[in-house]
Design a protein around this motif. Structure first.
Motif, PDB file in Angstrom:
ATOM      1  N   ILE A  97     -21.183  -7.237  44.218  1.00  0.00           N
ATOM      2  CA  ILE A  97     -19.819  -6.716  44.143  1.00  0.00           C
ATOM      3  C   ILE A  97     -19.383  -6.604  42.686  1.00  0.00           C
ATOM      4  N   GLY A  98     -18.825  -5.442  42.325  1.00  0.00           N
ATOM      5  CA  GLY A  98     -18.345  -5.217  40.970  1.00  0.00           C
ATOM      6  C   GLY A  98     -19.178  -4.168  40.252  1.00  0.00           C
ATOM      7  N   GLY A  99     -18.757  -3.851  39.044  1.00  0.00           N
ATOM      8  CA  GLY A  99     -19.490  -2.854  38.270  1.00  0.00           C
ATOM      9  C   GLY A  99     -18.580  -2.113  37.312  1.00  0.00           C
ATOM     10  N   SER A 100     -19.143  -1.149  36.633  1.00  0.00           N
ATOM     11  CA  SER A 100     -18.399  -0.396  35.630  1.00  0.00           C
ATOM     12  C   SER A 100     -17.396   0.548  36.271  1.00  0.00           C
ATOM     13  N   PHE A 101     -16.323   0.839  35.536  1.00  0.00           N
ATOM     14  CA  PHE A 101     -15.342   1.816  35.992  1.00  0.00           C
ATOM     15  C   PHE A 101     -14.641   2.446  34.796  1.00  0.00           C
ATOM     16  N   SER A 102     -14.088   3.623  35.011  1.00  0.00           N
ATOM     17  CA  SER A 102     -13.270   4.312  34.019  1.00  0.00           C
ATOM     18  C   SER A 102     -12.056   4.844  34.754  1.00  0.00           C
ATOM     19  N   LEU A 103     -10.877   4.262  34.467  1.00  0.00           N
ATOM     20  CA  LEU A 103      -9.647   4.592  35.195  1.00  0.00           C
ATOM     21  C   LEU A 103      -8.493   4.768  34.201  1.00  0.00           C
ATOM     22  N   VAL A 104      -7.325   5.093  34.736  1.00  0.00           N
ATOM     23  CA  VAL A 104      -6.130   5.292  33.907  1.00  0.00           C
ATOM     24  C   VAL A 104      -5.125   4.197  34.239  1.00  0.00           C
ATOM     25  N   ASN A 105      -4.638   3.498  33.215  1.00  0.00           N
ATOM     26  CA  ASN A 105      -3.690   2.418  33.488  1.00  0.00           C
ATOM     27  C   ASN A 105      -2.267   2.957  33.676  1.00  0.00           C
ATOM     28  N   HIS A 106      -1.338   2.052  33.971  1.00  0.00           N
ATOM     29  CA  HIS A 106       0.034   2.472  34.296  1.00  0.00           C
ATOM     30  C   HIS A 106       0.803   2.986  33.078  1.00  0.00           C
ATOM     31  N   LYS A 107       0.161   2.918  31.911  1.00  0.00           N
ATOM     32  CA  LYS A 107       0.759   3.494  30.706  1.00  0.00           C
ATOM     33  C   LYS A 107       0.182   4.873  30.405  1.00  0.00           C
ATOM     34  N   GLY A 108      -0.731   5.330  31.269  1.00  0.00           N
ATOM     35  CA  GLY A 108      -1.349   6.636  31.069  1.00  0.00           C
ATOM     36  C   GLY A 108      -2.560   6.609  30.155  1.00  0.00           C
ATOM     37  N   GLU A 109      -3.075   5.421  29.851  1.00  0.00           N
ATOM     38  CA  GLU A 109      -4.210   5.273  28.942  1.00  0.00           C
ATOM     39  C   GLU A 109      -5.519   5.153  29.723  1.00  0.00           C
ATOM     40  N   ARG A 110      -6.556   5.816  29.252  1.00  0.00           N
ATOM     41  CA  ARG A 110      -7.877   5.697  29.858  1.00  0.00           C
ATOM     42  C   ARG A 110      -8.495   4.359  29.456  1.00  0.00           C
ATOM     43  N   VAL A 111      -8.929   3.564  30.431  1.00  0.00           N
ATOM     44  CA  VAL A 111      -9.540   2.262  30.170  1.00  0.00           C
ATOM     45  C   VAL A 111     -10.830   2.136  30.978  1.00  0.00           C
ATOM     46  N   THR A 112     -11.702   1.254  30.543  1.00  0.00           N
ATOM     47  CA  THR A 112     -12.943   0.976  31.268  1.00  0.00           C
ATOM     48  C   THR A 112     -13.057  -0.533  31.477  1.00  0.00           C
ATOM     49  N   ASP A 113     -14.044  -0.928  32.244  1.00  0.00           N
ATOM     50  CA  ASP A 113     -14.284  -2.351  32.470  1.00  0.00           C
ATOM     51  C   ASP A 113     -14.572  -3.081  31.163  1.00  0.00           C
ATOM     52  N   GLU A 114     -15.138  -2.382  30.201  1.00  0.00           N
ATOM     53  CA  GLU A 114     -15.471  -3.009  28.923  1.00  0.00           C
ATOM     54  C   GLU A 114     -14.222  -3.470  28.173  1.00  0.00           C
ATOM     55  N   ASP A 115     -13.088  -2.822  28.430  1.00  0.00           N
ATOM     56  CA  ASP A 115     -11.841  -3.206  27.764  1.00  0.00           C
ATOM     57  C   ASP A 115     -11.369  -4.597  28.181  1.00  0.00           C
ATOM     58  N   TYR A 116     -11.899  -5.105  29.280  1.00  0.00           N
ATOM     59  CA  TYR A 116     -11.441  -6.393  29.802  1.00  0.00           C
ATOM     60  C   TYR A 116     -12.493  -7.491  29.661  1.00  0.00           C
ATOM     61  N   ARG A 117     -13.585  -7.206  28.967  1.00  0.00           N
ATOM     62  CA  ARG A 117     -14.601  -8.220  28.739  1.00  0.00           C
ATOM     63  C   ARG A 117     -14.011  -9.372  27.926  1.00  0.00           C
ATOM     64  N   GLY A 118     -14.420 -10.577  28.245  1.00  0.00           N
ATOM     65  CA  GLY A 118     -13.919 -11.751  27.533  1.00  0.00           C
ATOM     66  C   GLY A 118     -12.751 -12.407  28.224  1.00  0.00           C
ATOM     67  N   LYS A 119     -12.265 -11.780  29.318  1.00  0.00           N
ATOM     68  CA  LYS A 119     -11.189 -12.366  30.114  1.00  0.00           C
ATOM     69  C   LYS A 119     -11.597 -12.397  31.586  1.00  0.00           C
ATOM     70  N   LEU A 120     -11.047 -13.374  32.302  1.00  0.00           N
ATOM     71  CA  LEU A 120     -11.217 -13.372  33.747  1.00  0.00           C
ATOM     72  C   LEU A 120     -10.336 -12.272  34.327  1.00  0.00           C
ATOM     73  N   LEU A 121     -10.770 -11.683  35.430  1.00  0.00           N
ATOM     74  CA  LEU A 121      -9.984 -10.645  36.093  1.00  0.00           C
ATOM     75  C   LEU A 121      -9.651 -11.065  37.515  1.00  0.00           C
ATOM     76  N   LEU A 122      -8.414 -10.830  37.907  1.00  0.00           N
ATOM     77  CA  LEU A 122      -8.001 -10.937  39.300  1.00  0.00           C
ATOM     78  C   LEU A 122      -7.747  -9.515  39.773  1.00  0.00           C
ATOM     79  N   ILE A 123      -8.573  -9.016  40.675  1.00  0.00           N
ATOM     80  CA  ILE A 123      -8.491  -7.610  41.073  1.00  0.00           C
ATOM     81  C   ILE A 123      -8.096  -7.490  42.533  1.00  0.00           C
ATOM     82  N   PHE A 124      -7.067  -6.682  42.778  1.00  0.00           N
ATOM     83  CA  PHE A 124      -6.618  -6.411  44.146  1.00  0.00           C
ATOM     84  C   PHE A 124      -6.509  -4.898  44.324  1.00  0.00           C
ATOM     85  N   PHE A 125      -6.993  -4.415  45.450  1.00  0.00           N
ATOM     86  CA  PHE A 125      -6.917  -2.986  45.776  1.00  0.00           C
ATOM     87  C   PHE A 125      -5.802  -2.763  46.798  1.00  0.00           C
TER      88      PHE A 125
END
Length: 204
Positions: free
Chosen positions: A48-76
């Motif tokens: 479960i999990g993997g790379s992604f490229s999405l747009v955040n709520h500020k309209g900025e393009r982000v990827t999973d790499e932008d969150y490396r070094g932090k724990l993530l709590l992800i809800f769909f």
């Protein structure tokens, strides 16, 4: 024995295929739809999990790499969700508050399963009601389909209703991802904020 050997091999292959199929569809981990699962922690599967490229709520393009070094709590979920999504976002917000200063080591992500309606602006309005560190992520139909597949998430628009005010059936689990992007565990809907915070502290 020589006659039984091919049959034993065939039996083993069939059983292996069934087990792998259940594993990848969530049958061995309890992953399911939004039906108010019991409040227990489910140890997740490593795929479960993997790379992604999405747009955040500020309209900025982000990827999973932008969150490396932090724990993530992800809800769909989706912005127009009437109960489960806002309830779980409130639980995650309380867990973040419970963590105190340690909350800076965690980023909660709300990923839409309804990209048709959940624009960056809609996501921004939604996440503003919860913890300030909450990030809303949306994208194209293809991008959302890709991240849903990688997280073994179910999400299906209900047909036959109002085309503008439809609901979306979806998985109601929260994924705790490690600082390296690997899955740590999966929380069922209804797990108390204190329990989520305690599990996070174990990883810090």
């Amino acid at each position: 024995m020589n006659k039984l050997f091919p049959l034993l091999i065939a039996f083993f292959l069939i059983i292996s295929a069934v087990v792998i199929g259940l594993w990848f569809t969530g049958g061995l981990t309890g992953l399911g739809q939004d039906k108010g699962q019991s409040s227990s922690i489910i140890v997740g599967a490593p795929q479960i999990g993997g790379s992604f490229s999405l747009v955040n709520h500020k309209g900025e393009r982000v990827t999973d790499e932008d969150y490396r070094g932090k724990l993530l709590l992800i809800f769909f979920g989706f912005v127009n969700c009437p109960d489960v999504c806002p309830t779980e976002m409130q639980t995650i917000s309380l867990a973040m508050e419970e963590l105190g200063e340690q909350a800076s080591e965690v980023t909660p992500l709300f990923i839409t399963v309804d990209p048709e309606r959940d624009t960056p602006q809609a996501m921004s309005d939604f996440v503003a009601a919860f913890h300030p560190s909450l990030v809303g992520l949306t994208g194209s139909e293809e991008e959302i389909a890709d991240v849903k597949k990688k997280y073994r998430v179910y999400g299906q628009k209900q047909e036959g209703g109002d085309p503008d005010y439809y609901l979306v059936d979806h998985t109601s689990f929260t994924y705790l991802m490690g600082k390296d992007g690997d899955l740590i565990t999966v929380f069922s809907f209804g797990v108390p904020a204190e329990e989520i915070a305690a599990k996070i502290r174990e990883q810090l």
